[in-house]
Design an enzyme around this catalytic site. Structure first.
Site, PDB file in Angstrom:
ATOM      1  CG  ASP B 428     -13.316 -22.717   4.509  1.00 20.68           C
ATOM      2  OD1 ASP B 428     -13.971 -23.747   5.204  1.00 20.68           O
ATOM      3  OD2 ASP B 428     -13.310 -21.595   5.001  1.00 20.68           O
ATOM      4  CB  ILE B 429     -17.099 -19.130   5.487  1.00 24.43           C
ATOM      5  CG1 ILE B 429     -19.502 -20.053   4.911  1.00 24.43           C
ATOM      6  CG2 ILE B 429     -18.195 -17.778   5.319  1.00 24.43           C
ATOM      7  CD1 ILE B 429     -19.768 -19.581   5.969  1.00 24.43           C
ATOM      8  CD  GLU B 471     -14.838 -22.929   9.255  1.00 21.54           C
ATOM      9  OE1 GLU B 471     -15.572 -23.299  10.055  1.00 21.54           O
ATOM     10  OE2 GLU B 471     -14.259 -22.430   9.435  1.00 21.54           O
TER      11      GLU B 471
END
Lengths: 129, 563
Positions: B428-429, B471
């Site tokens: 996950d960003i 994301e």
């Protein structure tokens, strides 16, 4: 004892054919006939009446050993000396090829400058024994 | 036997000529072998292809030795023996990695040619030899601005590319005599030498002869330069200051095209000679083609060969084309297999009837070879695009949520059967929302596609990657667990943090967090259950301060580091 004159060579690879022709004709001074497959060899061999036959072992279609077997079934080819040409030269394999009725095995790649003398030595060995 | 001297000389001369001829033909043969080996799907259906490869390797090993290419001959011999060994057993048993490494080694055979003439750095060559299955992409960068080159090199390396930098065009040309990159990126203006790269390439063929994709970068945006670049057949033109993620995006597209497997086409025609002709034409165009003359075997053939397109004669003596198409369509899994008929122009009524029975298209006989190739290629590409639209995310080209979950379950089941581990990574960003809020959605998209490109570049071909949500990404890593998986993800984390994004002049960077879960720790878990624990580990990484990797563990002691 007559001398070796007519050599019959079965080999599918054109590049090696060209080098072998050079080695056997120019260096060895033999009369050479080259065929590209076992099938072609069976059609041509009787008319050429070779003193000695060289057979590549691995060819598509009929390989060397099966070509040898078929050659031996032709009455005029029953005793003509045959040598295999192959990259695989473990002693066990040489023994195996000899058991199929070959006089000897010439390892590949061969040296074009000495191939003719190797072939002549095999021929002389055959006639000496 | 003592040949007299003039004869020996004449022989040597003739031999040299034969050798030259042979050497001139070698690159084409090596390219053909490479193409052949690159087309393997890794299964029993490759037998005919592997058989052909084996024969050609055998011939090459023999002839190479005869002409003094000893290194080539020896390496070829090893590959010949390997393929022979495989042919003796079931090809389904051969592992994907082994196929890839065979293909890579065949592709690397050309390197042995360098060993013939100049006695140069064998250590470097052997280091390259050991690079097998997971090919790193070699980029040559020709740029006279050392600091820009260094910056670009670092960025491209973050994405997993290997970059070799040349200050001058001449340096790259010298290297091109013995080596070949996968892609060439060149500046256009070299003021110190007074050279313009587009002019140099037009005049001197050596870099063009590399045959690799070519990208240019320049600070001038004039029509003349762009036209010259287009004339050179370049794949891209990028303006300075460089937008690196955009450049990498283009590079990824190009490489994907190059890596696309050959199109598989089944030809069904009772005319044996004509079918053989079509087959040869398609093979010559780099496709895989099989011809089927006995309609009764259609289902077995389709199942074994898995064609992407069936080219079918409309008129056959016992069963018509539409009848055979009907038989194929009875099987649900081939409901969308494109079937294209070959028919004479006058069969209009039959064409209409056939359309109603599962035909996709008609090609009109007589058809030229070029037409046939173009028609087949266009239809297969179209079918591939459609398939990609169904299963792949449009921004990243990665698998969509449902497809990655499905792929994960299949991989976990397979791995369990083979007693091998699988690791699932959920990435996950970090603070992605603020990227979107600060720099806008367009910038956010660039960040997302950068993660995708990084994953594709750093993971193996056998790994499966999907965009799980906005994301959020999922990577499925077969035969990878524990420290290896952790190190791999750490590497990706570091590379991602090193990427410099820019938004209207503002530079920014991002980080990512990931949670890992492996069947090594959770041997009984299904794919979905692994995802749950990977997600928990990801949550722990986020809570632990982000920009880090956590591995899920069922042991309470290690759970202690969870907040």
């Amino acid at each position: 004892m007559s001398t070796l004159q007519r050599v019959f060579y079965v080999e599918d690879e054109p590049d090696i054919q060209a080098v072998a022709r050079l080695a056997l004709e120019m260096v060895g001074g033999f009369t050479v006939k080259i065929c590209s497959s076992g099938e072609e060899a069976l059609r041509e061999v009787v008319a050429f009446a070779p003193d000695l036959i060289l057979l590549d072992v691995m060819m598509p279609g009929m390989d060397g050993p099966s070509t040898l077997k078929a050659l031996r079934e032709l009455p005029s080819m029953a005793v003509v000396p045959v040598a295999f040409m192959t990259a695989k030269v473990q002693p066990a394999e040489v023994a195996h090829f000899k058991s199929l009725g070959a006089r000897d095995v010439i390892p590949k790649p061969f040296d074009p400058m000495t191939l003719a003398s190797q072939v002549r030595a095999i021929w002389e060995g055959h006639h000496g024994s | 036997m003592a040949a007299d001297k003039p004869t020996a000389e004449a022989v040597a001369e003739q031999l040299a000529r034969l050798r030259e001829d042979y050497q001139a033909r070698l690159p084409a043969e090596l390219a053909a072998l490479t193409a052949l080996a690159a087309g393997f799907g890794g299964a029993e259906s490759d037998r005919a292809r592997l058989d052909e490869l084996h024969h050609r390797l055998h011939k090459l090993a023999g002839s190479g030795g005869t002409f003094g290419f000893t290194a080539l001959s020896a390496r070829t011999r090893t590959l010949e023996q390997q393929s022979k060994q495989w042919l003796a057993g079931s090809l389904d048993e051969v592992e994907a990695q082994a196929w890839q490494s065979l293909a890579a080694e065949v592709a690397a055979l050309g390197e042995t040619l360098n060993k013939v003439s100049p006695p140069q750095a064998p250590a470097i060559l052997s280091a390259r030899d050991s690079l097998t299955s997971d090919e790193t992409v070699q980029i040559w960068l020709v740029e006279d601005d050392a600091s820009l080159a260094e910056q670009l090199r670092r960025q491209l390396e973050s994405f997993g590319y290997t970059v070799r930098h040349f200050m001058q065009i001449g340096d790259a040309e010298a290297a091109a005599h013995t080596q070949r990159p996968d892609m060439l990126i060149m500046d256009i203006l070299f003021p110190q030498q007074g050279e313009n790269a587009t002019e140099v390439l037009a005049l001197r063929p050596i870099l063009r002869a590399l045959g690799c994709p070519l990208l240019f970068m320049s600070s001038c945006d004039d029509f003349e330069s762009r036209a010259r670049v287009a004339r050179l057949g370049a794949a891209g033109y990028f303006l300075k200051p460089l937008d690196v993620p955009r450049l990498v995006n283009r590079m990824t597209q190009i490489l994907d095209q190059l890596r696309a497997p050959p199109q598989r086409v089944l030809i069904v025609d009772d005319d044996v000679a004509l079918a053989a002709h079509y087959r040869l034409v398609l093979l010559a165009a780099g496709m895989e083609a099989e011809a089927l003359h006995e309609p009764q075997a259609i289902i077995e053939t389709v199942a074994a060969f898995r064609p992407e397109l069936v080219l079918m004669d409309l008129h056959m003596p016992n069963y018509s084309g539409p009848e055979l198409a009907g038989v194929i369509r009875q099987h649900e899994r081939w409901a969308s297999l494109p079937i294209v008929y070959l028919s004479a122009e006058t069969d209009l009524d039959q064409q209409i009837e056939a359309m109603g029975r599962g035909a996709d298209d008609f090609l009109t006989k007589p058809i030229s070879d070029a037409q046939l190739v173009a028609a087949v290629r266009a239809r297969v590409d179209r079918a591939r695009q459609l398939d990609a639209q169904i299963t792949r995310d449009s921004l990243t080209g990665l698998l969509k949520h449902a497809s990655i979950k499905e792929a994960l379950e299949i991989t976990v089941t397979q791995a369990r059967r083979h007693g091998k581990p699988v690791t699932v990574a959920m990435l996950d960003i970090d603070h992605f929302k603020s990227v979107n809020d600060t720099y806008g959605h367009a910038a956010g998209d660039v960040v997302i596609s950068s993660v995708a490109m990084l994953l594709r570049q750093c993971l193996r071909m056998s790994d499966i990657i999907g965009r799980y949500g906005g994301e959020e990404f999922v990577a499925v890593l077969p035969e990878c667990a524990g420290g290896d998986a952790q190190m791999l993800m750490e590497d990706i984390r570091r590379r991602f943090a090193a990427i410099a994004f820019s938004y209207s002049g503002q530079a920014f960077s991002c980080t990512l967090s990931a949670g890992l879960a492996s069947t090594a720790q959770y041997p009984e878990f299904s794919g979905a259950e692994l995802l749950v624990v990977a997600d928990e580990a990801l949550y722990a990484a986020k809570r632990g301060g982000r920009n880090q990797i956590r591995t899920a563990s069922p042991h309470p002691l290690q759970e202690a580091d969870r907040p």
